[in-house]
Scaffold this motif. Structure first.
Motif, PDB file in Angstrom:
ATOM      1  N   ASP A  28      -8.827 -16.610 -10.710  1.00 32.00           N
ATOM      2  CA  ASP A  28      -7.457 -17.048 -10.449  1.00 32.00           C
ATOM      3  C   ASP A  28      -6.626 -15.933  -9.830  1.00 32.00           C
ATOM      4  O   ASP A  28      -5.729 -16.184  -9.027  1.00 32.00           O
ATOM      5  N   HIS A  29      -6.918 -14.712 -10.206  1.00 31.11           N
ATOM      6  CA  HIS A  29      -6.201 -13.576  -9.630  1.00 31.11           C
ATOM      7  C   HIS A  29      -7.068 -12.326  -9.755  1.00 31.11           C
ATOM      8  O   HIS A  29      -8.017 -12.292 -10.539  1.00 31.11           O
ATOM      9  N   VAL A  30      -6.749 -11.344  -8.947  1.00 35.84           N
ATOM     10  CA  VAL A  30      -7.461 -10.064  -8.959  1.00 35.84           C
ATOM     11  C   VAL A  30      -6.434  -8.964  -9.187  1.00 35.84           C
ATOM     12  O   VAL A  30      -5.393  -8.933  -8.522  1.00 35.84           O
ATOM     13  N   VAL A  31      -6.737  -8.080 -10.130  1.00 30.36           N
ATOM     14  CA  VAL A  31      -5.838  -6.966 -10.438  1.00 30.36           C
ATOM     15  C   VAL A  31      -6.365  -5.711  -9.753  1.00 30.36           C
ATOM     16  O   VAL A  31      -7.513  -5.304  -9.967  1.00 30.36           O
ATOM     17  N   LEU A  32      -5.531  -5.123  -8.917  1.00 26.73           N
ATOM     18  CA  LEU A  32      -5.882  -3.917  -8.177  1.00 26.73           C
ATOM     19  C   LEU A  32      -4.847  -2.835  -8.442  1.00 26.73           C
ATOM     20  O   LEU A  32      -3.767  -3.108  -8.964  1.00 26.73           O
ATOM     21  N   ARG A  33      -5.192  -1.625  -8.057  1.00 18.88           N
ATOM     22  CA  ARG A  33      -4.249  -0.514  -8.177  1.00 18.88           C
ATOM     23  C   ARG A  33      -4.171   0.198  -6.830  1.00 18.88           C
ATOM     24  O   ARG A  33      -5.191   0.577  -6.266  1.00 18.88           O
ATOM     25  N   ARG A  34      -2.954   0.343  -6.331  1.00 19.36           N
ATOM     26  CA  ARG A  34      -2.784   0.950  -5.007  1.00 19.36           C
ATOM     27  C   ARG A  34      -3.155   2.425  -5.044  1.00 19.36           C
ATOM     28  O   ARG A  34      -2.649   3.201  -5.845  1.00 19.36           O
ATOM     29  N   ALA A  35      -4.080   2.807  -4.141  1.00 23.02           N
ATOM     30  CA  ALA A  35      -4.541   4.190  -4.070  1.00 23.02           C
ATOM     31  C   ALA A  35      -3.964   4.929  -2.873  1.00 23.02           C
ATOM     32  O   ALA A  35      -3.812   6.153  -2.912  1.00 23.02           O
ATOM     33  N   ALA A  36      -3.661   4.206  -1.793  1.00 22.93           N
ATOM     34  CA  ALA A  36      -3.137   4.871  -0.596  1.00 22.93           C
ATOM     35  C   ALA A  36      -2.407   3.864   0.269  1.00 22.93           C
ATOM     36  O   ALA A  36      -2.724   2.665   0.267  1.00 22.93           O
ATOM     37  N   LEU A  37      -1.429   4.362   1.035  1.00 24.40           N
ATOM     38  CA  LEU A  37      -0.670   3.533   1.974  1.00 24.40           C
ATOM     39  C   LEU A  37      -0.207   4.428   3.107  1.00 24.40           C
ATOM     40  O   LEU A  37       0.454   5.441   2.882  1.00 24.40           O
ATOM     41  N   ARG A  38      -0.591   4.076   4.340  1.00 26.23           N
ATOM     42  CA  ARG A  38      -0.221   4.870   5.511  1.00 26.23           C
ATOM     43  C   ARG A  38       0.215   3.937   6.634  1.00 26.23           C
ATOM     44  O   ARG A  38      -0.312   2.831   6.775  1.00 26.23           O
ATOM     45  N   ALA A  39       1.170   4.410   7.458  1.00 28.30           N
ATOM     46  CA  ALA A  39       1.641   3.601   8.582  1.00 28.30           C
ATOM     47  C   ALA A  39       2.137   4.508   9.695  1.00 28.30           C
ATOM     48  O   ALA A  39       2.609   5.621   9.452  1.00 28.30           O
ATOM     49  N   VAL A  40       2.011   4.019  10.928  1.00 29.14           N
ATOM     50  CA  VAL A  40       2.562   4.708  12.092  1.00 29.14           C
ATOM     51  C   VAL A  40       3.956   4.161  12.340  1.00 29.14           C
ATOM     52  O   VAL A  40       4.132   2.935  12.442  1.00 29.14           O
ATOM     53  N   PRO A  41       4.989   5.016  12.427  1.00 25.07           N
ATOM     54  CA  PRO A  41       6.334   4.506  12.702  1.00 25.07           C
ATOM     55  C   PRO A  41       6.365   3.762  14.036  1.00 25.07           C
ATOM     56  O   PRO A  41       5.689   4.129  14.996  1.00 25.07           O
ATOM     57  N   ALA A  42       7.137   2.702  14.088  1.00 28.57           N
ATOM     58  CA  ALA A  42       7.289   1.930  15.330  1.00 28.57           C
ATOM     59  C   ALA A  42       8.763   1.637  15.547  1.00 28.57           C
ATOM     60  O   ALA A  42       9.379   0.902  14.773  1.00 28.57           O
ATOM     61  N   GLY A  43       9.316   2.208  16.588  1.00 30.36           N
ATOM     62  CA  GLY A  43      10.730   1.982  16.871  1.00 30.36           C
ATOM     63  C   GLY A  43      11.600   2.467  15.738  1.00 30.36           C
ATOM     64  O   GLY A  43      11.524   3.622  15.313  1.00 30.36           O
ATOM     65  N   ASP A  44      12.408   1.581  15.196  1.00 26.81           N
ATOM     66  CA  ASP A  44      13.305   1.959  14.106  1.00 26.81           C
ATOM     67  C   ASP A  44      12.671   1.732  12.743  1.00 26.81           C
ATOM     68  O   ASP A  44      13.328   1.846  11.720  1.00 26.81           O
ATOM     69  N   ARG A  45      11.373   1.397  12.731  1.00 27.50           N
ATOM     70  CA  ARG A  45      10.705   1.201  11.444  1.00 27.50           C
ATOM     71  C   ARG A  45      10.329   2.556  10.850  1.00 27.50           C
ATOM     72  O   ARG A  45       9.821   3.418  11.554  1.00 27.50           O
ATOM     73  N   PRO A  46      10.531   2.757   9.561  1.00 22.53           N
ATOM     74  CA  PRO A  46      10.076   4.001   8.928  1.00 22.53           C
ATOM     75  C   PRO A  46       8.560   4.027   8.829  1.00 22.53           C
ATOM     76  O   PRO A  46       7.873   3.086   9.220  1.00 22.53           O
ATOM     77  N   ALA A  47       8.049   5.119   8.304  1.00 29.86           N
ATOM     78  CA  ALA A  47       6.600   5.312   8.265  1.00 29.86           C
ATOM     79  C   ALA A  47       5.890   4.220   7.485  1.00 29.86           C
ATOM     80  O   ALA A  47       4.786   3.841   7.808  1.00 29.86           O
ATOM     81  N   HIS A  48       6.487   3.691   6.434  1.00 24.29           N
ATOM     82  CA  HIS A  48       5.886   2.558   5.733  1.00 24.29           C
ATOM     83  C   HIS A  48       6.966   1.824   4.960  1.00 24.29           C
ATOM     84  O   HIS A  48       8.013   2.360   4.640  1.00 24.29           O
ATOM     85  N   HIS A  49       6.711   0.550   4.720  1.00 27.64           N
ATOM     86  CA  HIS A  49       7.611  -0.292   3.952  1.00 27.64           C
ATOM     87  C   HIS A  49       6.837  -0.795   2.756  1.00 27.64           C
ATOM     88  O   HIS A  49       5.789  -1.408   2.907  1.00 27.64           O
ATOM     89  N   THR A  50       7.311  -0.558   1.567  1.00 32.95           N
ATOM     90  CA  THR A  50       6.601  -1.053   0.397  1.00 32.95           C
ATOM     91  C   THR A  50       7.503  -1.104  -0.812  1.00 32.95           C
ATOM     92  O   THR A  50       8.393  -0.271  -0.968  1.00 32.95           O
ATOM     93  N   ASP A  51       7.288  -2.119  -1.615  1.00 36.73           N
ATOM     94  CA  ASP A  51       7.929  -2.182  -2.919  1.00 36.73           C
ATOM     95  C   ASP A  51       6.957  -1.730  -4.003  1.00 36.73           C
ATOM     96  O   ASP A  51       7.294  -1.703  -5.176  1.00 36.73           O
ATOM     97  N   THR A  52       5.729  -1.450  -3.601  1.00 38.84           N
ATOM     98  CA  THR A  52       4.692  -1.063  -4.547  1.00 38.84           C
ATOM     99  C   THR A  52       4.163   0.306  -4.162  1.00 38.84           C
ATOM    100  O   THR A  52       3.565   0.465  -3.105  1.00 38.84           O
ATOM    101  N   GLY A  53       4.395   1.323  -4.997  1.00 37.00           N
ATOM    102  CA  GLY A  53       3.990   2.681  -4.686  1.00 37.00           C
ATOM    103  C   GLY A  53       2.568   2.965  -5.113  1.00 37.00           C
ATOM    104  O   GLY A  53       1.916   2.181  -5.798  1.00 37.00           O
ATOM    105  N   THR A  54       2.089   4.119  -4.688  1.00 48.44           N
ATOM    106  CA  THR A  54       0.745   4.544  -5.062  1.00 48.44           C
ATOM    107  C   THR A  54       0.613   4.610  -6.577  1.00 48.44           C
ATOM    108  O   THR A  54       1.471   5.157  -7.257  1.00 48.44           O
ATOM    109  N   GLY A  55      -0.483   4.053  -7.081  1.00 47.52           N
ATOM    110  CA  GLY A  55      -0.713   4.023  -8.518  1.00 47.52           C
ATOM    111  C   GLY A  55      -0.200   2.771  -9.195  1.00 47.52           C
ATOM    112  O   GLY A  55      -0.535   2.514 -10.355  1.00 47.52           O
ATOM    113  N   GLU A  56       0.596   1.979  -8.479  1.00 48.91           N
ATOM    114  CA  GLU A  56       1.147   0.770  -9.085  1.00 48.91           C
ATOM    115  C   GLU A  56       0.104  -0.351  -9.122  1.00 48.91           C
ATOM    116  O   GLU A  56      -0.808  -0.416  -8.300  1.00 48.91           O
TER     117      GLU A  56
END
Length: 462
Positions: A28-56
């Motif tokens: 029904d669901h899978v429980v994961l834990r965020r280990a890494a998040l990376r992004a290339v900035p594009a225009g006025d976007r910051p390096a990454h957008h997330t409500d869930t940080g590493t380890g969450e």
């Protein structure tokens, strides 16, 4: 990022799946834990957008790309305009990074290593780039295979270290025994080294006549083998101490045991040079609170430091002796008288071998820490460790600090008895009178029986 994708996330399972657990219908669901998040900035976007940080923790529904990828066990390619993907990206807090990145295509690749599914890597590309193609699938597979191998190695090392630490802590004393001869405090610090936990140990063993044995040892090597060997040797020392062997004879018997253990483990073992504890060092000391004498012998172990009540700090002059397992070489015990209130420090070499100072500097620091007025022995232990260790040690550290007490004449009774059986009744009478004088009337019956038996056997069997 940025060669393969504009944005990526790595989410790991807390418990890797193995065998048939790795594939099959999604739960029904899978429980994961965020280990890494990376992004290339594009225009006025910051390096990454997330409500869930590493380890969450991230909970993915069964139909989400991460859950589907884990269920089928192979890479999956998605268009973020797909209604199911768009719904997941819009509603799942763990997908906020994708929603904010502006990615148009999404590639989900399982992290597989050693027959285990460790998690999932998610790659996203914005509309300004070509959608993912077959070559990208191959490249992502190579990246994730290498990453998964590294993650699995790290996980295996962490598991081995945790297991070894649990084993070692189960073999070390959980509490110190009650005894009247010494006040004792101890510390044990596992190494920060990737080599794993070592085989350092300490022990406090009450003996007859109110005496107490102190033991500190250091098994060569790290890991499960070292901890298991430490457990064997600690048990052997306690057994030999119970039969009241002199310190030098005890080390001789321990030396023989190490040789037998090494022979049992076999010379074909890759680590045969340290098999069975060959090269282990050990210090064995017995303190008598009646005579105030301390007898010490050591097998290649650092000498004990003592602080006398006048504040002077020195090493006890005890012959080093060979490490255990060399066979045929003698050990020598030294007896010294210690004033009441003397502090002894027994330790393993990890305390002195920190990488930010040499041995001479470490000895100066230890002597300075011991030389300052001693309050509680716990504070002495903490002070020594603080002075000598500015970071987690590279080798295990065992520290045992003891302060001597004295059983004064008014707490000790002795009588000279003849070799006639008539002396048994006199021994009982003297015992009764002495216990009454000490206010220990409740102990008269049991003690009288013990004295009667001991004196009778001594007269009968000489």
């Amino acid at each position: 990022v940025p060669r393969l994708a504009d944005v990526m996330a790595v989410d790991l399972l807390d418990a890797p799946r193995t065998g048939t657990e790795a594939t099959g219908p999604p739960p029904d669901h899978v429980v994961l834990r965020r280990a890494a998040l990376r992004a290339v900035p594009a225009g006025d976007r910051p390096a990454h957008h997330t409500d869930t940080g590493t380890g969450e923790v991230i909970v993915c529904t069964a139909g989400s790309p991460p859950a589907r990828c884990l269920a089928v066990g192979r890479p999956l390619l998605y268009d973020t305009a797909d209604p199911a993907v768009a719904e997941w990206a819009a509603l799942d807090p763990g997908a906020a990074w994708l929603r904010g990145s502006g990615a148009r295509t999404l590639l989900a690749v399982p992290l597989l290593a050693e027959g285990c599914t460790l998690g999932v890597a998610l790659f996203g590309r914005r509309p300004s780039r070509e959608p993912f193609g077959p070559e990208d699938l191959r490249l992502a597979g190579e990246f994730t295979a290498k990453a998964a191998a590294g993650i699995e190695q790290t996980r295996a090392r962490a598991l081995a270290r945790t297991t070894t630490m649990a084993l070692q802590r189960s073999l070390l004393p959980h509490t110190l025994p009650d005894q009247a001869a010494l006040e004792v405090a101890t510390r044990y610090l596992p190494a920060a080294s990737r080599a794993g936990v070592g085989g350092d140990w300490f022990d406090v063993i009450p003996l007859s006549g109110a005496r107490v044995a102190l033991v500190v040892g250091d098994v060569v090597g790290h890991g499960i083998r070292a901890s298991a060997t430490m457990g064997r040797l600690r048990t052997a020392v306690r057994t030999l101490a119970d039969v009241d062997l002199p310190a030098d004879e005890l080390l001789t018997h321990l030396d023989d045991l190490v040789l037998r253990l090494a022979a049992d483990e076999g010379s074909a073992d890759p680590s045969a040079e340290t098999a069975g504890g060959i090269g282990t060092t050990c210090l064995y000391a017995v303190y008598d609170p009646v005579s105030r004498h301390c007898t010490v012998a050591r097998a290649g172990h650092p000498p004990p430091a003592v602080r006398t009540p006048d504040g002077a700090v020195r090493f006890l002059d005890v012959p080093a002796g060979p490490p255990l397992g060399l066979g045929g070489l003698p050990f020598e015990a030294v007896e010294t008288e210690l004033p009441e209130g003397t502090v002894l420090a027994l330790y393993t070499d990890g305390l002195l071998e920190a990488r930010d100072h040499d041995i001479d500097e470490a000895l100066d620091k230890m002597f300075a820490a011991l030389g300052r007025p001693a309050g509680s022995l716990d504070s002495v232990c903490d002070r020594v460790l603080t002075e000598l260790l500015s970071h987690r040690p590279d080798d295990d550290v065992a520290l045992l600090v003891a302060r001597t007490r004295v059983l004064h004449e008014d707490r000790v009774a002795s009588w000279e008895l003849g070799a006639e059986f008539a002396e048994v009744s006199r021994a009982r009478r003297c015992t009764d009178e002495q216990l009454a004088a000490w206010g220990l009337d409740e102990a008269v019956f049991t003690t009288e029986l013990m004295v009667s038996e001991l004196v009778t056997n001594a007269i009968r069997y000489g």
